[in-house]
Motif scaffolding. Structure first.
Motif, PDB file in Angstrom:
ATOM      1  N   VAL A 119     -24.907  -6.047  16.783  1.00  0.00           N
ATOM      2  CA  VAL A 119     -26.288  -5.781  16.458  1.00  0.00           C
ATOM      3  C   VAL A 119     -27.276  -6.362  17.362  1.00  0.00           C
ATOM      4  O   VAL A 119     -27.087  -7.583  17.854  1.00  0.00           O
ATOM      5  N   VAL A 120     -28.222  -5.817  17.692  1.00  0.00           N
ATOM      6  CA  VAL A 120     -29.356  -6.060  18.514  1.00  0.00           C
ATOM      7  C   VAL A 120     -30.608  -5.860  17.776  1.00  0.00           C
ATOM      8  O   VAL A 120     -30.848  -4.704  17.474  1.00  0.00           O
ATOM      9  N   THR A 121     -31.620  -6.725  17.990  1.00  0.00           N
ATOM     10  CA  THR A 121     -33.087  -6.287  17.432  1.00  0.00           C
ATOM     11  C   THR A 121     -33.859  -6.942  18.419  1.00  0.00           C
ATOM     12  O   THR A 121     -33.810  -8.068  18.771  1.00  0.00           O
ATOM     13  N   LEU A 122     -35.059  -6.155  18.689  1.00  0.00           N
ATOM     14  CA  LEU A 122     -36.141  -6.497  19.333  1.00  0.00           C
ATOM     15  C   LEU A 122     -37.254  -6.312  18.506  1.00  0.00           C
ATOM     16  O   LEU A 122     -37.642  -5.257  17.733  1.00  0.00           O
ATOM     17  N   ALA A 123     -38.449  -7.283  18.584  1.00  0.00           N
ATOM     18  CA  ALA A 123     -39.456  -7.459  17.829  1.00  0.00           C
ATOM     19  C   ALA A 123     -40.550  -8.274  18.593  1.00  0.00           C
ATOM     20  O   ALA A 123     -40.302  -8.704  19.476  1.00  0.00           O
ATOM     21  N   ALA A 124     -41.827  -7.940  18.105  1.00  0.00           N
ATOM     22  CA  ALA A 124     -42.886  -8.681  18.743  1.00  0.00           C
ATOM     23  C   ALA A 124     -42.520 -10.314  18.622  1.00  0.00           C
ATOM     24  O   ALA A 124     -42.672 -10.810  19.671  1.00  0.00           O
ATOM     25  N   HIS A 125     -42.098 -10.594  17.683  1.00  0.00           N
ATOM     26  CA  HIS A 125     -42.108 -12.206  17.214  1.00  0.00           C
ATOM     27  C   HIS A 125     -40.936 -12.481  16.874  1.00  0.00           C
ATOM     28  O   HIS A 125     -40.041 -11.671  16.298  1.00  0.00           O
ATOM     29  N   ARG A 126     -40.421 -13.900  16.787  1.00  0.00           N
ATOM     30  CA  ARG A 126     -39.018 -13.944  16.731  1.00  0.00           C
ATOM     31  C   ARG A 126     -38.445 -13.918  15.146  1.00  0.00           C
ATOM     32  O   ARG A 126     -37.388 -13.573  14.852  1.00  0.00           O
ATOM     33  N   GLN A 127     -39.517 -14.251  14.236  1.00  0.00           N
ATOM     34  CA  GLN A 127     -38.836 -14.168  12.741  1.00  0.00           C
ATOM     35  C   GLN A 127     -38.460 -12.830  12.148  1.00  0.00           C
ATOM     36  O   GLN A 127     -37.290 -12.718  11.608  1.00  0.00           O
ATOM     37  N   ALA A 128     -39.109 -11.691  12.908  1.00  0.00           N
ATOM     38  CA  ALA A 128     -38.788 -10.543  12.564  1.00  0.00           C
ATOM     39  C   ALA A 128     -37.454  -9.949  13.255  1.00  0.00           C
ATOM     40  O   ALA A 128     -36.694  -9.349  12.667  1.00  0.00           O
ATOM     41  N   ALA A 129     -37.263 -10.486  14.449  1.00  0.00           N
ATOM     42  CA  ALA A 129     -36.079 -10.309  15.048  1.00  0.00           C
ATOM     43  C   ALA A 129     -34.774 -11.058  14.537  1.00  0.00           C
ATOM     44  O   ALA A 129     -33.874 -10.177  14.300  1.00  0.00           O
ATOM     45  N   PHE A 130     -35.149 -12.163  14.022  1.00  0.00           N
ATOM     46  CA  PHE A 130     -33.925 -12.877  13.140  1.00  0.00           C
ATOM     47  C   PHE A 130     -33.734 -12.073  12.004  1.00  0.00           C
ATOM     48  O   PHE A 130     -32.647 -11.826  11.417  1.00  0.00           O
ATOM     49  N   ASP A 131     -34.656 -11.655  10.984  1.00  0.00           N
ATOM     50  CA  ASP A 131     -34.623 -11.247   9.719  1.00  0.00           C
ATOM     51  C   ASP A 131     -33.977  -9.861   9.881  1.00  0.00           C
ATOM     52  O   ASP A 131     -33.107  -9.285   9.078  1.00  0.00           O
ATOM     53  N   GLY A 132     -34.313  -9.025  10.938  1.00  0.00           N
ATOM     54  CA  GLY A 132     -33.764  -7.614  10.860  1.00  0.00           C
ATOM     55  C   GLY A 132     -32.380  -7.608  11.407  1.00  0.00           C
ATOM     56  O   GLY A 132     -31.630  -7.027  10.796  1.00  0.00           O
ATOM     57  N   ALA A 133     -31.899  -8.802  12.323  1.00  0.00           N
ATOM     58  CA  ALA A 133     -30.538  -8.886  12.642  1.00  0.00           C
ATOM     59  C   ALA A 133     -29.676  -9.255  11.334  1.00  0.00           C
ATOM     60  O   ALA A 133     -28.666  -8.651  10.954  1.00  0.00           O
ATOM     61  N   GLN A 134     -30.348 -10.143  10.553  1.00  0.00           N
ATOM     62  CA  GLN A 134     -29.673 -10.594   9.237  1.00  0.00           C
ATOM     63  C   GLN A 134     -29.304  -9.454   8.307  1.00  0.00           C
ATOM     64  O   GLN A 134     -28.465  -9.274   7.590  1.00  0.00           O
ATOM     65  N   PHE A 135     -30.542  -8.940   8.235  1.00  0.00           N
ATOM     66  CA  PHE A 135     -30.643  -7.688   7.225  1.00  0.00           C
ATOM     67  C   PHE A 135     -29.513  -6.595   7.460  1.00  0.00           C
ATOM     68  O   PHE A 135     -28.638  -6.252   6.788  1.00  0.00           O
ATOM     69  N   LEU A 136     -29.408  -6.338   8.828  1.00  0.00           N
ATOM     70  CA  LEU A 136     -28.292  -5.269   9.544  1.00  0.00           C
ATOM     71  C   LEU A 136     -27.075  -5.776   9.181  1.00  0.00           C
ATOM     72  O   LEU A 136     -26.244  -5.124   8.570  1.00  0.00           O
ATOM     73  N   MET A 137     -26.827  -6.911   9.271  1.00  0.00           N
ATOM     74  CA  MET A 137     -25.429  -7.544   9.208  1.00  0.00           C
ATOM     75  C   MET A 137     -25.109  -7.719   7.539  1.00  0.00           C
ATOM     76  O   MET A 137     -24.070  -7.448   7.393  1.00  0.00           O
ATOM     77  N   ASP A 138     -26.124  -8.097   6.881  1.00  0.00           N
ATOM     78  CA  ASP A 138     -25.846  -8.044   5.440  1.00  0.00           C
ATOM     79  C   ASP A 138     -25.631  -6.907   4.970  1.00  0.00           C
ATOM     80  O   ASP A 138     -24.502  -6.651   4.041  1.00  0.00           O
TER      81      ASP A 138
END
Lengths: 83, 148, 148, 83
Positions: free
Chosen positions: C93-112
């Protein structure tokens, strides 16, 4: 001993470093900062909020109460913005 | 692996090399920081100042702490300095772990510590000149969540 | 972008293409799942069964939810099925966001969500035959943390 | 209507799908599962713990109380292990 300044601190002082020889009563890095500020009004003003700065001794970040202990290079580090 | 460099690097190629070096990991997480220019506040470049000797020491210490704390198979940090234009890669961290949560946690830990303890300072180059990027108090908060 | 495929892919190259397509993002996170063979319990292959039509629909729905919830600039999921050998990439999975926390949270959400709602089933190929990988209750717990 | 079975459920039944024509009193997917289990002892045993299964209707995961509503493809999905 070399003292390094970075980023906006370097800009405010108009130099990247100083070569200094602190007297023997300067024991800790906090002592060194106090001694440097007393000698230099620009540095004193730039460090008006000292809590925001970190200090390094010979390229390792250390606490302000660390002894200078023959360090050859100390740096005064404004808040970092890497990453 | 720690690399502090003014040279551009290929994040995808670095991640592939890193991944290929290990057969023990089931999960890899990468974080890549990019120079961003927003239409409402464009910048022409980001200029990163660095204290390389300190950066290498601190990043190595952060890496060692992350590997031990999250039982990582491996971790790497690459960080550039100098003048970078929008779209360029500023830095990346990579973690390899047996399972996904450790890989995610390790990467977030590396980023949170790197933001507050790695000696890099950003300046934005705009039409009206250079301006220092201010440190964010939320970066201190993010780092604090790992303190036990 | 959602891709459900029996074909191998190059995770680094995919991440680079994904990154180059956007200039609005300051942060990219990738998660890569790898076939792992442990010395104490070696496997010769991982065989993934899939219901492709459902996988495409569910992954697209998970992706849309993540983009909206974390205000992502973009997100992508690639997932293989078929027979894979140790070291091969199962999915990313790959996520792109303005800032790091959203990119991390988005990737973890996708995985979960992907772990519990994407119709893939793993079998391990060992010297003594095939065995189904059991679902983990911790995957349900990980998914539950996003439920408001 | 086609009913699909996956993974170890498919193995236990020795087939990947059934073609069925449920009677009109079978309204929801839960009704369909009950009707299928009543006709097939192997399926009944394999689904002894029904709570672990998810169901899909025309390639979308839906809740068990969803009406069949002219679906052409229903799948019974053991716990998934992707990622």
């Amino acid at each position: 001993m070399k003292v390094l300044y970075f980023a906006w601190l370097r800009e405010r002082l108009n130099r990247a470093s100083d070569e200094v020889s602190p007297p023997p009563e300067v024991v800790t890095l906090a002592d060194l900062v106090a001694w440097l500020r007393a000698r230099d009004e620009a540095l004193d003003l730039a460090m008006a909020n000292p809590a925001i700065f970190k200090l390094s001794r010979d390229a390792r970040i250390v606490s302000w109460d660390t002894p200078i202990d023959g360090a050859s290079e100390v740096a005064i580090l404004p808040p970092m913005t890497g990453g | 692996m720690i690399r502090v460099t003014p040279d551009a690097f290929d994040p995808g190629a670095e991640a592939n090399i890193f991944q290929a070096a290990s057969t023990e990991a089931g999960a890899m997480v990468t974080f890549t920081g990019l120079v961003r220019s927003r239409p409402d506040d464009p910048i022409s470049a980001l200029i990163l100042e660095c204290y390389p000797a300190l950066a290498e020491n601190e990043l190595a210490a952060i890496r060692t702490a992350a590997v031990a704390r999250f039982d990582l198979v491996d971790a790497a940090i690459i960080h550039r300095y100098g003048r970078l234009v929008p779209g360029e890669t500023i830095m990346m961290v990579v973690t390899l772990a047996a399972h996904r949560q450790a890989a995610f946690d390790g990467a977030q830990f590396l980023m949170d510590y790197l933001k507050t303890d790695a000696p890099f300072w950003k300046q934005e180059e705009t039409r009206s000149g250079l301006r220092w990027v201010e440190a964010k108090s939320e970066d201190d908060d993010a780092r604090a969540r790992w303190q036990r």
